[in-house]
Motif scaffolding. Structure first.
Motif, PDB file in Angstrom:
ATOM      1  N   GLY A 110       0.799  -1.223   0.000  1.00  0.00           N
ATOM      2  CA  GLY A 110       0.000   0.000   0.000  1.00  0.00           C
ATOM      3  C   GLY A 110       0.827   1.266   0.000  1.00  0.00           C
ATOM      4  O   GLY A 110       0.302   2.360  -0.224  1.00  0.00           O
ATOM      5  N   ASP A 111       2.140   1.144   0.237  1.00  0.00           N
ATOM      6  CA  ASP A 111       3.014   2.322   0.238  1.00  0.00           C
ATOM      7  C   ASP A 111       3.360   2.745  -1.183  1.00  0.00           C
ATOM      8  O   ASP A 111       3.253   1.965  -2.134  1.00  0.00           O
ATOM      9  N   CYS A 112       3.786   3.999  -1.321  1.00  0.00           N
ATOM     10  CA  CYS A 112       4.217   4.553  -2.605  1.00  0.00           C
ATOM     11  C   CYS A 112       5.608   5.153  -2.446  1.00  0.00           C
ATOM     12  O   CYS A 112       5.849   5.937  -1.529  1.00  0.00           O
ATOM     13  N   ILE A 113       6.503   4.766  -3.353  1.00  0.00           N
ATOM     14  CA  ILE A 113       7.864   5.309  -3.364  1.00  0.00           C
ATOM     15  C   ILE A 113       7.911   6.421  -4.406  1.00  0.00           C
ATOM     16  O   ILE A 113       7.699   6.170  -5.597  1.00  0.00           O
ATOM     17  N   HIS A 114       8.158   7.658  -3.991  1.00  0.00           N
ATOM     18  CA  HIS A 114       8.271   8.793  -4.903  1.00  0.00           C
ATOM     19  C   HIS A 114       9.743   8.977  -5.271  1.00  0.00           C
ATOM     20  O   HIS A 114      10.583   9.175  -4.385  1.00  0.00           O
ATOM     21  N   VAL A 115      10.025   8.913  -6.566  1.00  0.00           N
ATOM     22  CA  VAL A 115      11.410   8.950  -7.031  1.00  0.00           C
ATOM     23  C   VAL A 115      11.668  10.258  -7.767  1.00  0.00           C
ATOM     24  O   VAL A 115      10.959  10.604  -8.719  1.00  0.00           O
ATOM     25  N   ALA A 116      12.675  10.989  -7.328  1.00  0.00           N
ATOM     26  CA  ALA A 116      13.026  12.262  -7.942  1.00  0.00           C
ATOM     27  C   ALA A 116      13.721  12.029  -9.284  1.00  0.00           C
ATOM     28  O   ALA A 116      14.293  10.968  -9.527  1.00  0.00           O
ATOM     29  N   PRO A 117      13.689  13.019 -10.183  1.00  0.00           N
ATOM     30  CA  PRO A 117      14.411  12.893 -11.452  1.00  0.00           C
ATOM     31  C   PRO A 117      15.881  12.560 -11.226  1.00  0.00           C
ATOM     32  O   PRO A 117      16.497  13.032 -10.274  1.00  0.00           O
ATOM     33  N   GLY A 118      16.419  11.722 -12.103  1.00  0.00           N
ATOM     34  CA  GLY A 118      17.816  11.322 -11.984  1.00  0.00           C
ATOM     35  C   GLY A 118      18.050   9.997 -12.668  1.00  0.00           C
ATOM     36  O   GLY A 118      17.135   9.409 -13.269  1.00  0.00           O
ATOM     37  N   VAL A 144      10.548  -4.550  -6.610  1.00  0.00           N
ATOM     38  CA  VAL A 144       9.438  -3.909  -5.904  1.00  0.00           C
ATOM     39  C   VAL A 144       8.662  -4.944  -5.078  1.00  0.00           C
ATOM     40  O   VAL A 144       8.166  -5.924  -5.631  1.00  0.00           O
ATOM     41  N   PRO A 145       8.532  -4.719  -3.779  1.00  0.00           N
ATOM     42  CA  PRO A 145       7.776  -5.659  -2.946  1.00  0.00           C
ATOM     43  C   PRO A 145       6.297  -5.705  -3.325  1.00  0.00           C
ATOM     44  O   PRO A 145       5.763  -4.791  -3.968  1.00  0.00           O
ATOM     45  N   GLU A 146       5.636  -6.747  -2.887  1.00  0.00           N
ATOM     46  CA  GLU A 146       4.213  -6.939  -3.172  1.00  0.00           C
ATOM     47  C   GLU A 146       3.388  -5.764  -2.671  1.00  0.00           C
ATOM     48  O   GLU A 146       3.554  -5.295  -1.550  1.00  0.00           O
ATOM     49  N   GLY A 147       2.499  -5.262  -3.547  1.00  0.00           N
ATOM     50  CA  GLY A 147       1.563  -4.220  -3.158  1.00  0.00           C
ATOM     51  C   GLY A 147       2.128  -2.824  -3.073  1.00  0.00           C
ATOM     52  O   GLY A 147       1.457  -1.904  -2.591  1.00  0.00           O
ATOM     53  N   VAL A 148       3.356  -2.614  -3.545  1.00  0.00           N
ATOM     54  CA  VAL A 148       4.021  -1.308  -3.455  1.00  0.00           C
ATOM     55  C   VAL A 148       4.073  -0.651  -4.833  1.00  0.00           C
ATOM     56  O   VAL A 148       4.291  -1.324  -5.835  1.00  0.00           O
ATOM     57  N   SER A 149       3.862   0.664  -4.888  1.00  0.00           N
ATOM     58  CA  SER A 149       3.954   1.435  -6.126  1.00  0.00           C
ATOM     59  C   SER A 149       5.216   2.288  -6.117  1.00  0.00           C
ATOM     60  O   SER A 149       5.564   2.865  -5.085  1.00  0.00           O
ATOM     61  N   VAL A 150       5.879   2.363  -7.275  1.00  0.00           N
ATOM     62  CA  VAL A 150       7.065   3.212  -7.434  1.00  0.00           C
ATOM     63  C   VAL A 150       6.749   4.202  -8.544  1.00  0.00           C
ATOM     64  O   VAL A 150       6.428   3.807  -9.672  1.00  0.00           O
ATOM     65  N   VAL A 151       6.818   5.494  -8.253  1.00  0.00           N
ATOM     66  CA  VAL A 151       6.391   6.536  -9.184  1.00  0.00           C
ATOM     67  C   VAL A 151       7.527   7.525  -9.406  1.00  0.00           C
ATOM     68  O   VAL A 151       8.114   8.041  -8.447  1.00  0.00           O
ATOM     69  N   ALA A 152       7.837   7.783 -10.688  1.00  0.00           N
ATOM     70  CA  ALA A 152       8.818   8.813 -11.041  1.00  0.00           C
ATOM     71  C   ALA A 152       8.099  10.157 -11.065  1.00  0.00           C
ATOM     72  O   ALA A 152       7.293  10.417 -11.956  1.00  0.00           O
ATOM     73  N   ASP A 153       8.372  11.005 -10.093  1.00  0.00           N
ATOM     74  CA  ASP A 153       7.657  12.276  -9.996  1.00  0.00           C
ATOM     75  C   ASP A 153       7.957  13.208 -11.159  1.00  0.00           C
ATOM     76  O   ASP A 153       7.134  14.055 -11.505  1.00  0.00           O
ATOM     77  N   GLY A 154       9.136  13.055 -11.794  1.00  0.00           N
ATOM     78  CA  GLY A 154       9.492  13.919 -12.913  1.00  0.00           C
ATOM     79  C   GLY A 154       9.167  13.338 -14.277  1.00  0.00           C
ATOM     80  O   GLY A 154       9.378  13.996 -15.293  1.00  0.00           O
ATOM     81  N   LEU A 186       8.928  -6.962 -10.612  1.00  0.00           N
ATOM     82  CA  LEU A 186       7.667  -6.660  -9.938  1.00  0.00           C
ATOM     83  C   LEU A 186       7.088  -7.916  -9.294  1.00  0.00           C
ATOM     84  O   LEU A 186       7.047  -8.977  -9.915  1.00  0.00           O
ATOM     85  N   ARG A 187       6.586  -7.745  -8.084  1.00  0.00           N
ATOM     86  CA  ARG A 187       5.840  -8.811  -7.430  1.00  0.00           C
ATOM     87  C   ARG A 187       4.343  -8.519  -7.539  1.00  0.00           C
ATOM     88  O   ARG A 187       3.949  -7.499  -8.094  1.00  0.00           O
ATOM     89  N   ASN A 188       3.515  -9.418  -6.999  1.00  0.00           N
ATOM     90  CA  ASN A 188       2.068  -9.285  -7.124  1.00  0.00           C
ATOM     91  C   ASN A 188       1.577  -7.916  -6.663  1.00  0.00           C
ATOM     92  O   ASN A 188       1.978  -7.428  -5.602  1.00  0.00           O
ATOM     93  N   ALA A 189       0.711  -7.317  -7.484  1.00  0.00           N
ATOM     94  CA  ALA A 189       0.035  -6.057  -7.145  1.00  0.00           C
ATOM     95  C   ALA A 189       1.003  -4.893  -6.949  1.00  0.00           C
ATOM     96  O   ALA A 189       0.648  -3.893  -6.317  1.00  0.00           O
ATOM     97  N   SER A 190       2.225  -5.010  -7.470  1.00  0.00           N
ATOM     98  CA  SER A 190       3.157  -3.880  -7.413  1.00  0.00           C
ATOM     99  C   SER A 190       3.197  -3.198  -8.778  1.00  0.00           C
ATOM    100  O   SER A 190       2.743  -3.753  -9.776  1.00  0.00           O
ATOM    101  N   SER A 191       3.725  -1.972  -8.821  1.00  0.00           N
ATOM    102  CA  SER A 191       3.759  -1.244 -10.094  1.00  0.00           C
ATOM    103  C   SER A 191       4.909  -0.256 -10.120  1.00  0.00           C
ATOM    104  O   SER A 191       5.404   0.180  -9.081  1.00  0.00           O
TER     105      SER A 191
END
Length: 198
Positions: A110-118, A144-154, A186-191
């Protein structure tokens, strides 16, 4: 993390100041509840509660609870490796290894990892892909662990995850380089959203 925390009683007219120590946090904090009322958190925040005057109540129950955020922060430009990842001003440096958000932080489904440009070129997560045909492992720059989202903010134009070509090292029976590093696993339900993978 919060001081004082838990439930206490104040005498009539007595005050108490709540403070937050981000260096001791293992989860991101977005605010805290004081007697059920939400107070917004900032890294330098403190908040003072004063009990009603004498004659209203002899003592006043006083309860403080943290509100946990689901957001974590990573920035390859961070020139130190001791960021706690709980705010944009104290990000982790990469995904895995020293300064890695997945290895050093309490990331949950359920957590989201916000990744800065780079450009992200360091760290490797070891992924168990074992199945019916025996044990097998692959390395990935961002596992990426199960159920976690990783988003490139830039966005993809500014944010790159770079794997490694394993053909410079030993080659296995299927012609794969054993030193290779995938960009993402990616694991289950991750993105993963908004990256250029190369």
């Amino acid at each position: 993390v919060l001081s004082p925390a838990g439930t206490n009683a104040l005498s009539a007219g007595e005050s108490v100041t709540i403070s937050f120590d981000g260096s001791k946090a293992t989860r991101p904090i977005s605010g805290f509840l004081v007697n059920g009322e939400e107070e917004e958190y900032s890294e330098t925040a403190s908040w003072t509660f004063t009990a009603p005057p004498e004659g209203v109540y002899p003592t006043v129950p006083f309860s403080v609870q943290p509100i946990f955020s689901t957001n974590w922060y990573v920035n390859a430009a961070n020139d130190v490796e001791n960021g706690n990842g709980i705010s944009p001003s104290s990000p982790k440096k990469t995904f895995h290894g020293t300064g890695g958000v997945f290895d050093e932080c309490n990331v949950l489904p359920g957590d989201c990892i916000h990744v800065a440009p780079g450009t992200y070129t360091t760290g490797e997560g070891v992924c168990d892909v074992s199945g019916d045909h025996g044990s097998a492992y692959v390395n990935a720059r961002c596992s990426v662990p199960e159920g976690v989202s990783v988003v490139a903010d830039g966005g993809a134009e500014e944010t790159f995850i770079v794997g490694a070509d394993g053909r410079t090292g030993p080659i296995d029976s299927k012609g794969r380089g054993t030193n290779s590093v995938r960009c993402v696993y990616l694991r289950n339900a991750s993105s993963v959203t908004g990256f250029t993978l190369t």
